[in-house]
Design a protein around this motif. Structure first.
Motif, short mmCIF file in Angstrom:
data_model
loop_
_atom_site.label_atom_id
_atom_site.label_comp_id
_atom_site.label_asym_id
_atom_site.label_seq_id
_atom_site.Cartn_x
_atom_site.Cartn_y
_atom_site.Cartn_z
N ASP A 187 0.81 -1.30 0.02
CA ASP A 187 -0.03 -0.02 -0.08
C ASP A 187 0.93 1.42 0.00
O ASP A 187 1.92 1.31 0.60
CB ASP A 187 -0.85 0.02 1.15
CG ASP A 187 -2.05 -0.88 1.00
OD1 ASP A 187 -2.30 -1.58 0.16
OD2 ASP A 187 -2.78 -1.11 2.08
N ASP A 188 0.22 2.22 -0.40
CA ASP A 188 1.00 3.62 -0.79
C ASP A 188 0.61 4.25 0.77
O ASP A 188 -0.29 4.95 0.62
CB ASP A 188 0.67 4.41 -1.70
CG ASP A 188 1.44 5.72 -1.78
OD1 ASP A 188 1.84 6.12 -0.51
OD2 ASP A 188 1.21 6.44 -2.92
N LEU A 189 1.35 4.25 1.66
CA LEU A 189 0.91 4.64 2.99
C LEU A 189 1.03 6.22 3.11
O LEU A 189 0.14 6.67 3.70
CB LEU A 189 1.81 4.04 4.17
CG LEU A 189 1.27 4.37 5.63
CD1 LEU A 189 0.04 3.96 5.95
CD2 LEU A 189 2.30 3.65 6.68
N ALA A 190 1.71 6.65 2.46
CA ALA A 190 1.94 8.33 2.38
C ALA A 190 0.58 8.83 1.76
O ALA A 190 -0.01 9.71 2.16
CB ALA A 190 3.27 8.75 1.59
N ALA A 191 0.13 8.03 0.78
CA ALA A 191 -1.13 8.59 0.28
C ALA A 191 -2.15 8.45 1.09
O ALA A 191 -3.28 9.34 0.94
CB ALA A 191 -1.39 7.83 -1.14
N GLU A 192 -2.39 7.25 1.75
CA GLU A 192 -3.48 7.02 2.85
C GLU A 192 -3.32 8.08 3.84
O GLU A 192 -4.64 8.54 4.51
CB GLU A 192 -3.28 5.69 3.29
CG GLU A 192 -3.41 4.37 2.28
CD GLU A 192 -4.90 4.23 1.98
OE1 GLU A 192 -5.92 4.44 3.03
OE2 GLU A 192 -5.02 4.33 0.74
N LEU A 193 -2.30 8.35 4.51
CA LEU A 193 -2.19 9.37 5.37
C LEU A 193 -2.53 10.77 4.81
O LEU A 193 -3.17 11.64 5.52
CB LEU A 193 -0.48 9.36 5.97
CG LEU A 193 -0.12 8.25 6.75
CD1 LEU A 193 1.19 8.27 6.83
CD2 LEU A 193 -0.92 8.11 8.07
N ALA A 194 -2.15 10.81 3.42
CA ALA A 194 -2.70 12.28 3.10
C ALA A 194 -4.09 12.47 2.99
O ALA A 194 -4.64 13.69 2.92
CB ALA A 194 -2.30 12.40 1.54
N ARG A 195 -4.99 11.47 2.98
CA ARG A 195 -6.48 11.60 3.10
C ARG A 195 -7.03 12.29 4.42
O ARG A 195 -7.78 12.74 4.29
CB ARG A 195 -7.14 10.12 2.94
CG ARG A 195 -7.01 9.42 1.39
CD ARG A 195 -7.82 8.16 1.31
NE ARG A 195 -7.51 7.32 2.38
CZ ARG A 195 -8.34 6.87 3.35
NH1 ARG A 195 -9.55 7.50 3.47
NH2 ARG A 195 -8.23 5.92 3.99
N PHE A 196 -5.99 11.93 5.31
CA PHE A 196 -6.13 12.92 6.78
C PHE A 196 -5.55 14.17 6.94
O PHE A 196 -5.36 14.48 7.95
CB PHE A 196 -5.82 11.69 7.95
CG PHE A 196 -6.79 10.33 7.85
CD1 PHE A 196 -8.20 10.26 8.47
CD2 PHE A 196 -6.17 9.24 7.29
CE1 PHE A 196 -8.69 9.29 8.25
CE2 PHE A 196 -6.76 8.29 7.29
CZ PHE A 196 -8.06 8.01 7.58
N GLY A 197 -5.14 14.52 5.87
CA GLY A 197 -4.33 15.87 5.82
C GLY A 197 -2.94 15.72 6.43
O GLY A 197 -2.48 16.74 6.73
N ILE A 198 -2.52 14.54 6.61
CA ILE A 198 -1.01 14.47 7.07
C ILE A 198 0.05 14.63 5.90
O ILE A 198 -0.09 14.03 4.85
CB ILE A 198 -0.81 12.98 7.80
CG1 ILE A 198 -1.64 12.80 9.15
CG2 ILE A 198 0.69 12.73 8.03
CD1 ILE A 198 -1.86 11.45 9.63
N GLN A 199 0.91 15.68 6.20
CA GLN A 199 1.91 15.66 5.18
C GLN A 199 3.15 15.04 5.64
O GLN A 199 3.67 15.00 6.64
CB GLN A 199 2.19 17.28 5.39
CG GLN A 199 0.98 18.05 4.72
CD GLN A 199 1.04 19.73 4.91
OE1 GLN A 199 2.26 20.04 5.26
NE2 GLN A 199 0.27 20.48 4.49
#
Length: 205
Positions: A187-199
């Motif tokens: 999984d692209d964890l960075a992209a998943e985190l970005a869904r929650f506004g996490i940079q």
């Protein structure tokens, strides 16, 4: 989001109990499947991960149940050496550190905890706290575990996101009030985190 809560096994690192069984099976007359059941499918494992048994007590019971003739030292060396790095997540963690508070939330026992905190010291150095089931006296997905971890989050539950490989644990985290990501290798964890506004910060050179 202020705090990111990471599971350890199959998120930060992979593990396989069969590695331990392959080393221990020569010390018993039990077949590998039966030895696996005795070490990992019996109540003693649950008690050990909840901190109800000390390492010495677990080793004594495991060797007895598994009819193992190895020394305690040989048992622990095999039992603990089951982890290897998930490079994708290990490389992401330093890019989150400093921007967000990082907290570990792991179902684990004392022997495994000692092994992986040494083996992955470089990665875990970025974490504000390492919360474990054997310290909490409870395992995921029980609510008591999440209440224990919350003490170290330094944020309201609504400002926390939880990453775990087991959907049942992610759902329990959501019931606690955390946002949740069910992670699978690849999984692209960075992209998943970005869904929650996490940079995510830039990768180090």
């Amino acid at each position: 989001m202020k705090t990111i809560v990471f599971d350890f096994g199959n998120v930060i690192a992979f593990f396989d109990h069969r590695r331990a069984i392959a080393r221990l099976v020569r010390f018993t007359d039990l077949p590998p499947a039966e030895l696996m059941l005795q070490l990992y499918g019996s109540p003693i494992e649950d008690d050990y991960e909840r901190g109800r048994l000390s390492t010495a007590e677990y080793v004594r019971a495991a060797k007895l149940n598994g009819r193992l003739t190895c020394s305690d030292e040989e048992f622990l060396a095999a039992f603990a050496d089951i982890f290897w790095r998930n490079d994708a997540v290990c490389e992401l963690i330093p890019r989150l550190a400093g921007r967000y508070r990082l907290v570990l939330a792991s179902n684990t026992n004392d022997a495994h905890f000692g092994q992986f905190t040494a083996q992955f010291a470089d990665v875990l150095a970025h974490f504000a706290h390492l919360a474990t089931s054997h310290a909490a006296g409870a395992r995921k997905p029980h609510p008591e575990f999440f209440a224990h971890v919350q003490r170290f989050a330094a944020a309201d539950p609504a400002a926390c996101v939880f990453i775990d490989d087991l959907p049942v644990n992610v759902e329990a985290g959501r019931r606690h009030g955390w946002a949740g990501i069910a992670y699978r290798p690849g999984d692209d964890l960075a992209a998943e985190l970005a869904r929650f506004g996490i940079q995510v910060g830039p990768a180090s050179r």
